[in-house]
Design a protein around this motif. Structure first.
Motif, PDB file in Angstrom:
ATOM      1  N   PRO A  55       0.916  -1.453  -0.244  1.00 11.01           N
ATOM      2  CA  PRO A  55       0.249  -0.143   0.170  1.00 11.01           C
ATOM      3  C   PRO A  55       1.161   1.344  -0.016  1.00 11.01           C
ATOM      4  CG  PRO A  55      -0.350  -1.342   2.420  1.00 11.01           C
ATOM      5  CD  PRO A  55       0.936  -2.309   1.004  1.00 11.01           C
ATOM      6  N   VAL A  56       1.820   1.583   0.755  1.00  9.22           N
ATOM      7  CA  VAL A  56       2.877   2.746   0.890  1.00  9.22           C
ATOM      8  C   VAL A  56       3.259   2.479  -1.067  1.00  9.22           C
ATOM      9  CG1 VAL A  56       5.155   3.397   1.299  1.00  9.22           C
ATOM     10  CG2 VAL A  56       3.815   1.854   2.489  1.00  9.22           C
ATOM     11  N   ALA A  57       3.852   1.316  -1.489  1.00 10.55           N
ATOM     12  CA  ALA A  57       4.015   1.583  -2.997  1.00 10.55           C
ATOM     13  C   ALA A  57       2.961   3.055  -3.909  1.00 10.55           C
ATOM     14  CB  ALA A  57       4.651   0.186  -3.038  1.00 10.55           C
ATOM     15  N   LEU A  58       2.010   1.473  -3.723  1.00  8.90           N
ATOM     16  CA  LEU A  58       0.730   1.995  -4.547  1.00  8.90           C
ATOM     17  C   LEU A  58       0.569   3.754  -3.906  1.00  8.90           C
ATOM     18  CD1 LEU A  58      -1.857   1.329  -6.175  1.00  8.90           C
ATOM     19  CD2 LEU A  58      -2.695   0.545  -3.863  1.00  8.90           C
ATOM     20  N   GLY A  59       0.288   4.473  -2.693  1.00 13.94           N
ATOM     21  CA  GLY A  59       0.986   5.636  -2.300  1.00 13.94           C
ATOM     22  C   GLY A  59       1.375   6.456  -3.051  1.00 13.94           C
ATOM     23  N   ILE A  61       3.377   5.848  -5.805  1.00  9.43           N
ATOM     24  CA  ILE A  61       3.588   5.524  -7.224  1.00  9.43           C
ATOM     25  C   ILE A  61       1.665   6.657  -7.857  1.00  9.43           C
ATOM     26  CG2 ILE A  61       2.630   4.829  -9.507  1.00  9.43           C
ATOM     27  CD1 ILE A  61       4.055   2.033  -8.214  1.00  9.43           C
ATOM     28  N   GLY A  62       0.977   6.531  -6.762  1.00 15.40           N
ATOM     29  CA  GLY A  62      -0.683   7.205  -7.791  1.00 15.40           C
ATOM     30  C   GLY A  62      -0.637   8.896  -7.216  1.00 15.40           C
ATOM     31  N   ALA A  63      -0.028   9.018  -6.633  1.00 12.57           N
ATOM     32  CA  ALA A  63       0.260  10.079  -5.842  1.00 12.57           C
ATOM     33  C   ALA A  63       1.514  10.873  -6.907  1.00 12.57           C
ATOM     34  CB  ALA A  63       0.797  10.839  -4.540  1.00 12.57           C
ATOM     35  N   VAL A  64       2.442  10.229  -6.968  1.00 11.57           N
ATOM     36  CA  VAL A  64       3.359  11.010  -8.002  1.00 11.57           C
ATOM     37  C   VAL A  64       3.620  10.896  -9.827  1.00 11.57           C
ATOM     38  CG1 VAL A  64       5.954  10.566  -9.193  1.00 11.57           C
ATOM     39  CG2 VAL A  64       5.519  10.242  -6.874  1.00 11.57           C
ATOM     40  N   VAL A  65       2.361  10.127  -9.496  1.00  9.26           N
ATOM     41  CA  VAL A  65       2.050  10.447 -11.191  1.00  9.26           C
ATOM     42  C   VAL A  65       1.448  11.657 -11.650  1.00  9.26           C
ATOM     43  CG1 VAL A  65       1.536   8.898 -13.159  1.00  9.26           C
ATOM     44  CG2 VAL A  65       2.927   7.823 -11.541  1.00  9.26           C
ATOM     45  N   GLN A 262       8.213  15.015  -4.853  1.00 14.71           N
ATOM     46  CA  GLN A 262       9.338  15.441  -3.872  1.00 14.71           C
ATOM     47  C   GLN A 262       8.158  15.054  -3.275  1.00 14.71           C
ATOM     48  OE1 GLN A 262      12.632  16.815  -3.715  1.00 14.71           O
ATOM     49  NE2 GLN A 262      13.708  14.874  -4.218  1.00 14.71           N
ATOM     50  N   ARG A 263       7.156  15.999  -2.494  1.00 20.40           N
ATOM     51  CA  ARG A 263       6.068  16.065  -1.627  1.00 20.40           C
ATOM     52  C   ARG A 263       5.451  15.609  -2.076  1.00 20.40           C
ATOM     53  NH1 ARG A 263       4.685  21.714  -2.706  1.00 20.40           N
ATOM     54  NH2 ARG A 263       2.342  20.593  -4.252  1.00 20.40           N
ATOM     55  N   ALA A 264       4.951  14.821  -2.853  1.00 20.38           N
ATOM     56  CA  ALA A 264       3.738  14.061  -3.827  1.00 20.38           C
ATOM     57  C   ALA A 264       3.776  12.921  -3.024  1.00 20.38           C
ATOM     58  CB  ALA A 264       3.465  13.862  -4.786  1.00 20.38           C
ATOM     59  N   ALA A 265       5.020  12.474  -2.974  1.00 17.96           N
ATOM     60  CA  ALA A 265       5.610  11.184  -3.116  1.00 17.96           C
ATOM     61  C   ALA A 265       5.711  10.331  -1.351  1.00 17.96           C
ATOM     62  CB  ALA A 265       7.134  11.006  -3.132  1.00 17.96           C
ATOM     63  N   LEU A 266       6.152  12.031  -0.268  1.00 17.98           N
ATOM     64  CA  LEU A 266       5.786  11.765   0.566  1.00 17.98           C
ATOM     65  C   LEU A 266       4.716  11.522   1.094  1.00 17.98           C
ATOM     66  CD1 LEU A 266       7.318  11.538   3.981  1.00 17.98           C
ATOM     67  CD2 LEU A 266       7.117  14.533   3.362  1.00 17.98           C
ATOM     68  N   ILE A 267       4.245  12.502   0.987  1.00 15.63           N
ATOM     69  CA  ILE A 267       2.237  12.350   1.234  1.00 15.63           C
ATOM     70  C   ILE A 267       1.488  11.190   1.259  1.00 15.63           C
ATOM     71  CG2 ILE A 267       0.157  13.077   1.110  1.00 15.63           C
ATOM     72  CD1 ILE A 267       1.499  16.213   0.254  1.00 15.63           C
ATOM     73  N   GLY A 268       1.735  10.728  -0.206  1.00 17.66           N
ATOM     74  CA  GLY A 268       1.483   9.156  -0.615  1.00 17.66           C
ATOM     75  C   GLY A 268       1.771   7.831   0.415  1.00 17.66           C
ATOM     76  N   ALA A 269       3.126   8.459   0.766  1.00 18.04           N
ATOM     77  CA  ALA A 269       3.297   7.096   1.359  1.00 18.04           C
ATOM     78  C   ALA A 269       2.970   6.938   2.355  1.00 18.04           C
ATOM     79  CB  ALA A 269       5.339   7.467   1.631  1.00 18.04           C
ATOM     80  N   VAL A 270       2.685   8.233   3.228  1.00 21.64           N
ATOM     81  CA  VAL A 270       1.832   8.561   4.935  1.00 21.64           C
ATOM     82  C   VAL A 270       0.795   7.433   4.649  1.00 21.64           C
ATOM     83  CG1 VAL A 270       0.934  10.125   6.552  1.00 21.64           C
ATOM     84  CG2 VAL A 270       3.559  10.123   5.389  1.00 21.64           C
ATOM     85  N   VAL A 271       0.343   8.344   3.151  1.00 26.83           N
ATOM     86  CA  VAL A 271      -1.656   7.814   3.453  1.00 26.83           C
ATOM     87  C   VAL A 271      -1.030   6.078   3.294  1.00 26.83           C
ATOM     88  CG1 VAL A 271      -3.845   7.298   1.567  1.00 26.83           C
ATOM     89  CG2 VAL A 271      -2.645  10.121   2.153  1.00 26.83           C
ATOM     90  N   GLY A 272      -0.888   5.226   2.346  1.00 32.09           N
ATOM     91  CA  GLY A 272      -0.420   4.199   2.475  1.00 32.09           C
ATOM     92  C   GLY A 272      -0.266   3.490   3.353  1.00 32.09           C
ATOM     93  N   LEU A 273       0.524   4.370   4.130  1.00 34.11           N
ATOM     94  CA  LEU A 273       0.691   3.218   5.492  1.00 34.11           C
ATOM     95  C   LEU A 273      -0.179   3.566   6.993  1.00 34.11           C
ATOM     96  CD1 LEU A 273       3.096   1.863   7.462  1.00 34.11           C
ATOM     97  CD2 LEU A 273       3.856   4.438   7.599  1.00 34.11           C
ATOM     98  N   VAL A 274      -1.445   4.682   6.161  1.00 37.85           N
ATOM     99  CA  VAL A 274      -2.439   4.371   7.439  1.00 37.85           C
ATOM    100  C   VAL A 274      -2.943   3.126   6.482  1.00 37.85           C
ATOM    101  CG1 VAL A 274      -4.210   5.568   7.199  1.00 37.85           C
ATOM    102  CG2 VAL A 274      -2.725   6.535   7.636  1.00 37.85           C
TER     103      VAL A 274
END
Length: 443
Positions: A55-59, A61-65, A262-274
């Motif tokens: 889910p972290v990777a999904l978050g 990838i989705g946010a970055v793209v 990079q900001r989007a990647a961090l945000i997506g990672a946190v959301v994926g972890l949740v």
């Protein structure tokens, strides 16, 4: 014969037909994405030590793209898009003439961002897609810029109507929030666009309420005062929610060395972890709102949902991906309303206030506090749930919420976002002019 009226009507009707089809496809894809994302988390739990990476990777990838699509192809597709439609109608920015770019970025970028788990609403993309489609149609049928702005506002309202299956709510949104005006031309265009947009949507998705809620029976006048208190609390909560959104955006601005991707990647990672720990807590939140309205959670769980979604909505918006604010507000308002009803029943059981009634009222009250468009919030709540029996509590809570935000000098969220957008645009134009001047001087 007044051919201007005919052109506006036909252009709005065609816009409604197109956003009805596009918005329906968008809703279908997001629903499928929710199911697939949940299935991915369930599958990943078979590997408890490494599964969280899925889910972290999904978050990420989705946010970055999604962010890359916005940054490289259509910066005007960032965020909700409502503020840009408002600025266009007011003549502060030019009408959307790049529909061929904005539309796919908003559609696929919104799908990737929300589908991967960011707590954003589908209405933001559909509102701006509706406005963009109007540019295609009006460019062929309408010549005057004033008429194009009218059709663009109508297309945006049709987008909201499709997002929530709320044709009246979409229409009221145009008059109360997008344009703050009510003219015969705007009325004709809006009714034509929203009517045919929802007609197409119901042909594709079926004719049913977005949320199913049991009937409520309020028999005495004294049962109304708790909703005034709920409105008061959510008025303060809405002011804080707006401040949180803007505060996070300003915080991101301070870290100029960190790119938006990079900001989007961090945000997506946190959301994926949740999402690894609580997969139902991320994404647009429709299923979560429905669960709240059917009273599936304990008081402690409702408190947790409220706090987490209060934080994750603004956090997701800071990613700068295509996505709206309405749907996340509904989850926050519904969870707080249900929590308020549960606590009230614990201490004052004789009142017999049902938590799900408070949840419906909470949705409209928080919307009113954040957007300061009470009529839109009330109509949306009624159309999405079919609970016209809650009209008086909805009015009471929305009134109190609006009064509190005015007393706190809390600016409507889209007004703040619009001013921020115009300031950034002015700075960008100034930087371009300075570079050109430097080049000319060097020669």
């Amino acid at each position: 014969m007044d051919y201007r009226a005919v052109r506006i009507t036909v252009a709005s009707l065609l816009t409604g037909l197109m956003i009805g089809a596009v918005g329906s496809a968008f809703r279908i894809l997001l629903s499928k994405a929710d199911d697939l994302r949940y299935a991915l988390v369930v599958w990943a739990h078979a590997w408890p030590y490494l599964g969280w990476l899925a889910p972290v990777a999904l978050g990420i990838i989705g946010a970055v793209v999604a962010r890359l699509m916005v940054a490289r192809f259509a910066p005007e597709a960032e965020g909700s898009g409502v503020q840009r439609v408002e600025a266009t109608f007011a003549g502060e920015v030019k009408p959307m003439l790049r529909a061929s770019i904005i539309l796919p970025v908003k559609f696929f970028g919104g799908f990737l961002a929300i589908g991967s788990g960011l707590a954003l609403g589908r209405e933001g993309p559909t509102v701006q897609m509706g406005a963009s489609l109007s540019g295609v149609v009006s460019g062929l049928l309408v010549k005057q810029d004033e008429d194009r702005r009218v059709i663009e506002a109508a297309g945006a309202g049709a987008g909201l109507a499709v997002a929530f299956n709320a044709p009246i709510g979409g229409s009221v949104f145009v008059f109360e929030e997008l344009t703050s005006s009510f003219t015969p031309w705007l009325l004709v265009a809006t009714l034509a666009a929203t009517t045919f947009a929802v007609w197409i949507m119901r042909l594709i998705l079926g004719n049913h309420f977005d949320f199913m809620v049991r009937q409520v029976s309020l028999t005495t006048v004294w049962e109304g005062w708790p909703f005034l208190v709920l409105g008061l609390l959510l008025g303060a909560g809405g002011a804080l929610y707006n401040s949180t959104i803007i505060g996070l955006l300003r915080l991101c601005d301070r870290f100029a060395r960190v790119s938006s991707v990079q900001r989007a990647a961090l945000i997506g990672a946190v959301v994926g972890l949740v999402g690894w720990f609580a997969p139902a807590m991320i994404g647009g939140g429709d299923n979560l709102t429905q669960a709240i309205l059917t009273q599936r959670f304990t008081t402690a769980a409702l408190a947790g949902i409220f706090l987490l979604r209060f934080a994750i909505g603004p956090w997701s918006y800071a990613a700068g991906c295509p996505g709206g604010l309405f749907a996340p507000m509904l989850v926050v308002g519904a969870s707080f309303g249900a929590l308020f009803g549960e606590v009230l029943n614990h201490f004052l059981p004789a009142l017999g206030i049902t938590p799900f009634a408070c949840a419906v009222v909470g949705m409209a009250a928080l919307f009113t506090a954040c957007v300061r468009a009470p009529l839109t919030g009330i109509v949306l709540a009624v159309e999405m749930t079919g609970r016209g029996d809650l009209t008086l509590p909805l009015l009471s809570a929305s009134l109190m919420a609006m009064l509190i935000t005015m007393m706190l000098d809390s600016e409507p969220i889209y007004e703040t976002l619009k001013r921020r957008m115009l300031e950034r645009q002015a700075k960008g134009e100034g930087a371009i002019a300075a570079r050109r001047a430097g080049i000319e001087l060097s020669h």
